[in-house]
Design a protein around this motif. Structure first.
Motif, PDB file in Angstrom:
ATOM      1  N   THR A   1     -11.396   6.393   3.928  1.00  0.00           N
ATOM      2  CA  THR A   1     -10.017   6.839   4.173  1.00  0.00           C
ATOM      3  C   THR A   1      -9.031   6.031   3.322  1.00  0.00           C
ATOM      4  O   THR A   1      -9.314   4.915   2.891  1.00  0.00           O
ATOM      5  CB  THR A   1      -9.620   6.647   5.653  1.00  0.00           C
ATOM      6  OG1 THR A   1      -9.632   5.237   5.946  1.00  0.00           O
ATOM      7  CG2 THR A   1     -10.582   7.360   6.592  1.00  0.00           C
ATOM      8  N   ASN A   2      -7.852   6.611   3.140  1.00  0.00           N
ATOM      9  CA  ASN A   2      -6.819   5.905   2.377  1.00  0.00           C
ATOM     10  C   ASN A   2      -6.355   4.656   3.110  1.00  0.00           C
ATOM     11  O   ASN A   2      -6.055   3.638   2.487  1.00  0.00           O
ATOM     12  CB  ASN A   2      -5.626   6.832   2.128  1.00  0.00           C
ATOM     13  CG  ASN A   2      -6.014   7.993   1.234  1.00  0.00           C
ATOM     14  OD1 ASN A   2      -6.787   7.826   0.290  1.00  0.00           O
ATOM     15  ND2 ASN A   2      -5.523   9.182   1.530  1.00  0.00           N
ATOM     16  N   GLU A   3      -6.280   4.747   4.454  1.00  0.00           N
ATOM     17  CA  GLU A   3      -5.796   3.612   5.231  1.00  0.00           C
ATOM     18  C   GLU A   3      -6.751   2.429   5.102  1.00  0.00           C
ATOM     19  O   GLU A   3      -6.323   1.284   4.961  1.00  0.00           O
ATOM     20  CB  GLU A   3      -5.630   4.009   6.706  1.00  0.00           C
ATOM     21  CG  GLU A   3      -4.531   5.057   6.955  1.00  0.00           C
ATOM     22  CD  GLU A   3      -4.903   6.463   6.476  1.00  0.00           C
ATOM     23  OE1 GLU A   3      -6.102   6.776   6.413  1.00  0.00           O
ATOM     24  OE2 GLU A   3      -3.984   7.235   6.144  1.00  0.00           O
ATOM     25  N   SER A   4      -8.057   2.694   5.150  1.00  0.00           N
ATOM     26  CA  SER A   4      -9.008   1.586   5.028  1.00  0.00           C
ATOM     27  C   SER A   4      -9.073   1.076   3.589  1.00  0.00           C
ATOM     28  O   SER A   4      -9.220  -0.113   3.345  1.00  0.00           O
ATOM     29  CB  SER A   4     -10.399   2.020   5.510  1.00  0.00           C
ATOM     30  OG  SER A   4     -10.917   3.057   4.715  1.00  0.00           O
ATOM     31  N   ARG A   5      -8.914   1.986   2.625  1.00  0.00           N
ATOM     32  CA  ARG A   5      -8.912   1.556   1.218  1.00  0.00           C
ATOM     33  C   ARG A   5      -7.706   0.661   0.942  1.00  0.00           C
ATOM     34  O   ARG A   5      -7.768  -0.226   0.093  1.00  0.00           O
ATOM     35  CB  ARG A   5      -8.887   2.763   0.267  1.00  0.00           C
ATOM     36  CG  ARG A   5     -10.098   3.670   0.349  1.00  0.00           C
ATOM     37  CD  ARG A   5     -11.404   3.025  -0.070  1.00  0.00           C
ATOM     38  NE  ARG A   5     -11.394   2.562  -1.453  1.00  0.00           N
ATOM     39  CZ  ARG A   5     -12.353   1.804  -1.992  1.00  0.00           C
ATOM     40  NH1 ARG A   5     -13.399   1.457  -1.265  1.00  0.00           N
ATOM     41  NH2 ARG A   5     -12.273   1.415  -3.239  1.00  0.00           N
ATOM     42  N   GLU A   6      -6.631   0.917   1.656  1.00  0.00           N
ATOM     43  CA  GLU A   6      -5.443   0.065   1.497  1.00  0.00           C
ATOM     44  C   GLU A   6      -5.752  -1.358   1.970  1.00  0.00           C
ATOM     45  O   GLU A   6      -5.326  -2.336   1.364  1.00  0.00           O
ATOM     46  CB  GLU A   6      -4.286   0.665   2.304  1.00  0.00           C
ATOM     47  CG  GLU A   6      -2.940   0.027   2.049  1.00  0.00           C
ATOM     48  CD  GLU A   6      -1.843   0.695   2.888  1.00  0.00           C
ATOM     49  OE1 GLU A   6      -1.848   1.934   3.019  1.00  0.00           O
ATOM     50  OE2 GLU A   6      -0.993  -0.042   3.421  1.00  0.00           O
ATOM     51  N   VAL A   7      -6.514  -1.474   3.052  1.00  0.00           N
ATOM     52  CA  VAL A   7      -6.889  -2.804   3.559  1.00  0.00           C
ATOM     53  C   VAL A   7      -7.923  -3.448   2.631  1.00  0.00           C
ATOM     54  O   VAL A   7      -7.835  -4.631   2.299  1.00  0.00           O
ATOM     55  CB  VAL A   7      -7.462  -2.698   4.994  1.00  0.00           C
ATOM     56  CG1 VAL A   7      -7.982  -4.055   5.468  1.00  0.00           C
ATOM     57  CG2 VAL A   7      -6.406  -2.169   5.956  1.00  0.00           C
ATOM     58  N   LEU A   8      -8.886  -2.652   2.200  1.00  0.00           N
ATOM     59  CA  LEU A   8      -9.973  -3.187   1.369  1.00  0.00           C
ATOM     60  C   LEU A   8      -9.510  -3.516  -0.045  1.00  0.00           C
ATOM     61  O   LEU A   8     -10.030  -4.426  -0.686  1.00  0.00           O
ATOM     62  CB  LEU A   8     -11.125  -2.173   1.299  1.00  0.00           C
ATOM     63  CG  LEU A   8     -12.023  -2.108   2.521  1.00  0.00           C
ATOM     64  CD1 LEU A   8     -12.733  -0.766   2.604  1.00  0.00           C
ATOM     65  CD2 LEU A   8     -13.053  -3.242   2.497  1.00  0.00           C
ATOM     66  N   GLY A   9      -8.520  -2.784  -0.541  1.00  0.00           N
ATOM     67  CA  GLY A   9      -8.101  -2.938  -1.931  1.00  0.00           C
ATOM     68  C   GLY A   9      -8.749  -1.845  -2.755  1.00  0.00           C
ATOM     69  O   GLY A   9      -9.862  -1.405  -2.457  1.00  0.00           O
ATOM     70  N   GLU A  10      -8.060  -1.435  -3.788  1.00  0.00           N
ATOM     71  CA  GLU A  10      -8.461  -0.266  -4.572  1.00  0.00           C
ATOM     72  C   GLU A  10      -9.921  -0.312  -5.026  1.00  0.00           C
ATOM     73  O   GLU A  10     -10.685   0.604  -4.792  1.00  0.00           O
ATOM     74  CB  GLU A  10      -7.538  -0.101  -5.797  1.00  0.00           C
ATOM     75  CG  GLU A  10      -6.606   1.072  -5.675  1.00  0.00           C
ATOM     76  CD  GLU A  10      -7.205   2.284  -4.960  1.00  0.00           C
ATOM     77  OE1 GLU A  10      -8.106   2.916  -5.534  1.00  0.00           O
ATOM     78  OE2 GLU A  10      -6.777   2.600  -3.824  1.00  0.00           O
ATOM     79  N   ASN A  11     -10.297  -1.391  -5.703  1.00  0.00           N
ATOM     80  CA  ASN A  11     -11.642  -1.450  -6.259  1.00  0.00           C
ATOM     81  C   ASN A  11     -12.514  -2.454  -5.522  1.00  0.00           C
ATOM     82  O   ASN A  11     -13.278  -3.206  -6.122  1.00  0.00           O
ATOM     83  CB  ASN A  11     -11.573  -1.780  -7.748  1.00  0.00           C
ATOM     84  CG  ASN A  11     -10.771  -0.737  -8.504  1.00  0.00           C
ATOM     85  OD1 ASN A  11     -11.079   0.443  -8.444  1.00  0.00           O
ATOM     86  ND2 ASN A  11      -9.712  -1.167  -9.163  1.00  0.00           N
TER      87      ASN A  11
ATOM     88  N   SER B   1      -1.084   0.414  10.979  1.00  0.00           N
ATOM     89  CA  SER B   1      -2.290   0.711  10.200  1.00  0.00           C
ATOM     90  C   SER B   1      -2.189   2.039   9.449  1.00  0.00           C
ATOM     91  O   SER B   1      -2.899   2.254   8.481  1.00  0.00           O
ATOM     92  CB  SER B   1      -3.537   0.687  11.094  1.00  0.00           C
ATOM     93  OG  SER B   1      -3.461   1.702  12.071  1.00  0.00           O
ATOM     94  N   PHE B   2      -1.305   2.931   9.908  1.00  0.00           N
ATOM     95  CA  PHE B   2      -1.126   4.178   9.134  1.00  0.00           C
ATOM     96  C   PHE B   2       0.330   4.372   8.711  1.00  0.00           C
ATOM     97  O   PHE B   2       0.769   5.484   8.415  1.00  0.00           O
ATOM     98  CB  PHE B   2      -1.680   5.402   9.881  1.00  0.00           C
ATOM     99  CG  PHE B   2      -1.279   5.523  11.332  1.00  0.00           C
ATOM    100  CD1 PHE B   2      -0.041   6.018  11.697  1.00  0.00           C
ATOM    101  CD2 PHE B   2      -2.180   5.145  12.341  1.00  0.00           C
ATOM    102  CE1 PHE B   2       0.312   6.150  13.038  1.00  0.00           C
ATOM    103  CE2 PHE B   2      -1.829   5.272  13.687  1.00  0.00           C
ATOM    104  CZ  PHE B   2      -0.582   5.771  14.033  1.00  0.00           C
ATOM    105  N   ALA B   3       1.071   3.277   8.657  1.00  0.00           N
ATOM    106  CA  ALA B   3       2.496   3.354   8.306  1.00  0.00           C
ATOM    107  C   ALA B   3       2.704   3.929   6.899  1.00  0.00           C
ATOM    108  O   ALA B   3       3.637   4.706   6.670  1.00  0.00           O
ATOM    109  CB  ALA B   3       3.133   1.971   8.416  1.00  0.00           C
ATOM    110  N   SER B   4       1.828   3.582   5.951  1.00  0.00           N
ATOM    111  CA  SER B   4       1.997   4.095   4.576  1.00  0.00           C
ATOM    112  C   SER B   4       1.861   5.605   4.541  1.00  0.00           C
ATOM    113  O   SER B   4       2.571   6.292   3.801  1.00  0.00           O
ATOM    114  CB  SER B   4       0.947   3.505   3.643  1.00  0.00           C
ATOM    115  OG  SER B   4       0.998   2.124   3.677  1.00  0.00           O
ATOM    116  N   THR B   5       0.941   6.120   5.332  1.00  0.00           N
ATOM    117  CA  THR B   5       0.719   7.565   5.367  1.00  0.00           C
ATOM    118  C   THR B   5       1.906   8.266   6.025  1.00  0.00           C
ATOM    119  O   THR B   5       2.347   9.327   5.572  1.00  0.00           O
ATOM    120  CB  THR B   5      -0.591   7.869   6.123  1.00  0.00           C
ATOM    121  OG1 THR B   5      -1.607   7.023   5.581  1.00  0.00           O
ATOM    122  CG2 THR B   5      -1.009   9.309   5.966  1.00  0.00           C
ATOM    123  N   VAL B   6       2.438   7.654   7.088  1.00  0.00           N
ATOM    124  CA  VAL B   6       3.624   8.206   7.744  1.00  0.00           C
ATOM    125  C   VAL B   6       4.791   8.219   6.756  1.00  0.00           C
ATOM    126  O   VAL B   6       5.549   9.198   6.678  1.00  0.00           O
ATOM    127  CB  VAL B   6       3.960   7.391   9.016  1.00  0.00           C
ATOM    128  CG1 VAL B   6       5.328   7.774   9.567  1.00  0.00           C
ATOM    129  CG2 VAL B   6       2.881   7.591  10.077  1.00  0.00           C
TER     130      VAL B   6
END
Ligand code: CUK
Ligand code: CUA
Ligand code: CA
Length: 636
Positions: free
Chosen positions: A115-125, A514-519
């Motif tokens: 998910t985008n939310e978890s990728r945001e926590v993990l970092g792009e690469n 945790s989903f603020a960016s998506t909101v």
């Protein structure tokens, strides 16, 4: 010690008809265990391992710890998932696995790493493997505060934070300039300002390929991480390497074991000296040095780097026997214990001597008040609330229960027997941990011993075996083995936290960060996530917003063009606890969890023309199978 009479009683809604029964059960488990077991132990005789108990005694001792269907456990166990890269939540004493928290790994069920939310926590690469060893909870005044859990990733030199209200990872940082974050603990008092993290392996600086043969110039660093900001506050260079770490109960000191004082790069070299050391870090002096600008930085990061080598005023080095491993602070705050590994001994440090040590009034070894033999391969020590310590003996496959005060007396020459019992465990234990044992609230109820080998204890599952986590009742005079728990790779360490200290949300808050960016993205697109299903086209990017309410998705079809980058955003409007939906796009490697009141999103390329079904894969309703829709991909 927890007072079960008041604030620490499990928080249970008294309006719940089942609640009073839970409270009774928990009070009985919590209060009744100790006295009854002491009686049983007396009848059987001290020093007898559980394996030798008569069957009836074992059965009655087991039932005392059983948690029946529908009953709740007394403690949360937070388990490292080792090189699975995750954390796990167990119930204690049932040892039931309650939940998995993906951290450094990809999780197919929740979509963590997808998910985008978890990728945001993990970092792009982000690398998608991890090697977790040490889970620890944030503390205030030496007590768990239920706010965060932290865990290391040795594989990719990272530290993660988990929010205890939703039990999801919310921050991951890579520690710069080092390799292999291993030992990790929190500052216990006055509050967890820092997470302390050891970088295990020495390396060249700069690591640019020019000084690879200059082994003597390699070094590693101890790291102070700001627990709230999740940023590295400072790094401090040490002599030798760094293995495990712990902190005191004043907030002034942290200390780490070193097994490679030799600075070797080969196995024999790490065992050359009879002694390695414990390095003690003076946190106040380190902070003062950072404030005074008494630091340098390394290329590629602006983290203050301090000198903590021998002779620095910020550290002290205490020689300890050969290749020590665990370091564990006793709950009273008076002692810390280094575990000998290649030496059959443990070394007991008296922590209130550290002030004098840093004032140069005493010598490093004057802080040692005992160094006593326990058995072969001491790795880690846990504590009860009665002055006893429990040390894993890796080579002997035993837990050694010993009394710290008696060990100190024996070391000073008095003829006292400090070893109280040795219990066989199966087999080769690494870490062990007692209920609440790393806090002021150590309660001496249970000990978990985490074994590296299970050998013959379970049905064979092919060449790869599970580990074996054994639960031991320590509330009486003798330790009693009460449960074998197979676990998947590889719980190095765990903590056990009384359930009254953990307060989790039942459904998401719509304002959850945790989903603020998506909101925020939806807001930019002018979409109200709570009431609208909408497809927004933005060049070749398509954002598909939909709601979900069991058993339907807000959109049962949407159209895109081949090659579009599609972002599906789903908001689960269900408000009923446990009604989680999933979103899986067939044949696209796309999958995510959307729990009640959560928004989740996933981005993929619609590279195949035609009809592609999506469906809900968390069983949510009698018509769960029917909860599905079509993505219609038109040719370019
Ligand atoms: S370590 Cu694995 S048994 Cu990483 Cu704490 Cu000792
Ligand atoms: Cu929604 Cu299954
Ligand atoms: Ca060594």
């Amino acid at each position: 010690m927890i007072d079960p009479k008041d604030k620490n009683l499990p928080a249970i809604d008294v309006a719940d008809p089942q609640a009073s029964e839970h409270v009774k059960v928990s009070r009985r488990l919590f209060l009744g265990g100790s006295a009854a077991l002491m009686g049983a132990a007396g009848a059987i005789g001290a020093g007898v391992g559980a394996g030798l108990l008569p069957a009836t005694a074992q059965a009655s001792s087991n039932s005392k710890h059983s948690v029946g269907p529908g009953e709740l456990d007394e403690y949360y166990g937070f388990w490292s998932g080792g090189h699975s890269g995750e954390m796990r939540i167990l119930g204690i004493p049932s040892m039931r696995e309650l939940m998995r928290i993906p951290v450094f790994n990809v999780d197919s069920a929740t979509g963590w790493g997808i998910t985008n939310e978890s990728r945001e926590v993990l970092g792009e690469n982000a690398p998608l493997n991890g090697d977790c060893h040490h889970p620890h909870m944030s503390m205030t005044d030496g007590r768990y505060d239920g706010k965060y859990l932290f865990i290391n990733d040795k594989a990719n030199s990272r530290v993660a934070r988990i929010r205890c209200d939703i039990m999801k990872t919310d921050k991951i940082i890579t520690v710069p300039n080092v390799q292999a974050i291993h030992g990790l603990r929190v500052q216990k008092a006055p509050f967890t300002k820092y997470v302390f993290a050891n970088a295990e392996f020495r390396m060249p600086h700069p690591n640019n390929g020019l000084k690879m043969d200059d082994i003597a110039s390699y070094y590693t660093m101890f790291n102070g991480i700001d627990a709230e900001k999740m940023e590295v506050s400072w790094q401090i260079i040490v002599d030798g390497n760094l293995d495990n770490t712990d902190a005191d109960y004043t907030g002034k000191y942290a200390f780490s074991t070193c097994y490679n004082a030799e600075g070797a790069v080969d196995l024999e070299g790490t065992m050359r000296s009879e002694r390695d050391h414990l390095v003690i870090f003076n946190i106040e002096l380190i902070e003062a040095a950072v404030k005074a600008g008494d630091f340098t930085t390394l290329p590629g990061s602006d983290v203050p780097v301090l000198n903590g080598r021998k002779g620095s005023k910020l550290t002290r080095y205490v020689p300890v026997p050969k290749n020590p491993h665990g370091i564990n602070t006793a709950p009273g705050g008076k002692y810390a214990i280094a575990n000998g590994k290649l030496s059959p001994t443990v070394t007991v440090f008296q922590l209130d001597k550290f002030d004098d040590l840093f004032a140069d009034k005493i010598k490093p070894r004057d802080t040692v008040v005992a160094e006593v033999e326990l058995g072969l391969g001491p790795l880690h020590t846990a504590f009860d609330n009665r002055g006893n310590a429990y040390t894993t003996l890796f080579i002997d496959s035993q837990i050694c229960k010993w009394n710290v005060d008696k060990a100190i007396q024996a070391y000073s020459g008095k003829p006292v027997d400090y070893i109280l019992q040795k219990l066989d465990v199966h087999y080769q234990p690494g870490h062990n941990h007692t209920t609440m044992g790393e806090t002021r609230d150590a309660d001496g109820q249970y000990l978990v011993s985490l074994q590296k080998f299970s050998k013959d204890r379970f049905l064979q599952c092919g060449p790869l075996h599970p580990e074996n986590d054994q639960l031991i009742d320590i509330s009486g005079d003798t330790m009693k083995l009460i449960h074998d728990g197979p676990t998947y790779a590889e719980p190095h360490d765990c903590i056990m936290v009384h359930r009254s200290l953990v307060k989790t949300r039942k459904i998401y808050d719509r304002k959850d960060p945790s989903f603020a960016s998506t909101v925020a993205m939806a807001k930019r697109d002018g979409v109200d996530l709570n009431s609208q299903n909408k497809v927004i086209r933005d060049g070749n990017k398509v954002r598909v917003y939909m709601m979900s309410v069991a058993p339907v998705f807000g959109l049962t079809e949407f159209k895109v063009k081949q090659g579009d980058e599609v972002t599906v955003v789903i908001t689960n409007l269900d408000q009923i606890e446990d009604v989680t939906h999933g979103f899986c796009m067939v044949n696209h490697g796309v999958q995510m969890e959307i729990s009640p009141q959560q928004t989740a999103s996933v981005t993929f390329i619609a590279d195949k023309v035609g009809v592609h079904w999506y469906y809900c894969n968390w069983f949510c309703h009698a018509l769960h199978m029917e909860m599905r829709g079509r993505m219609l991909v038109e040719p370019k």
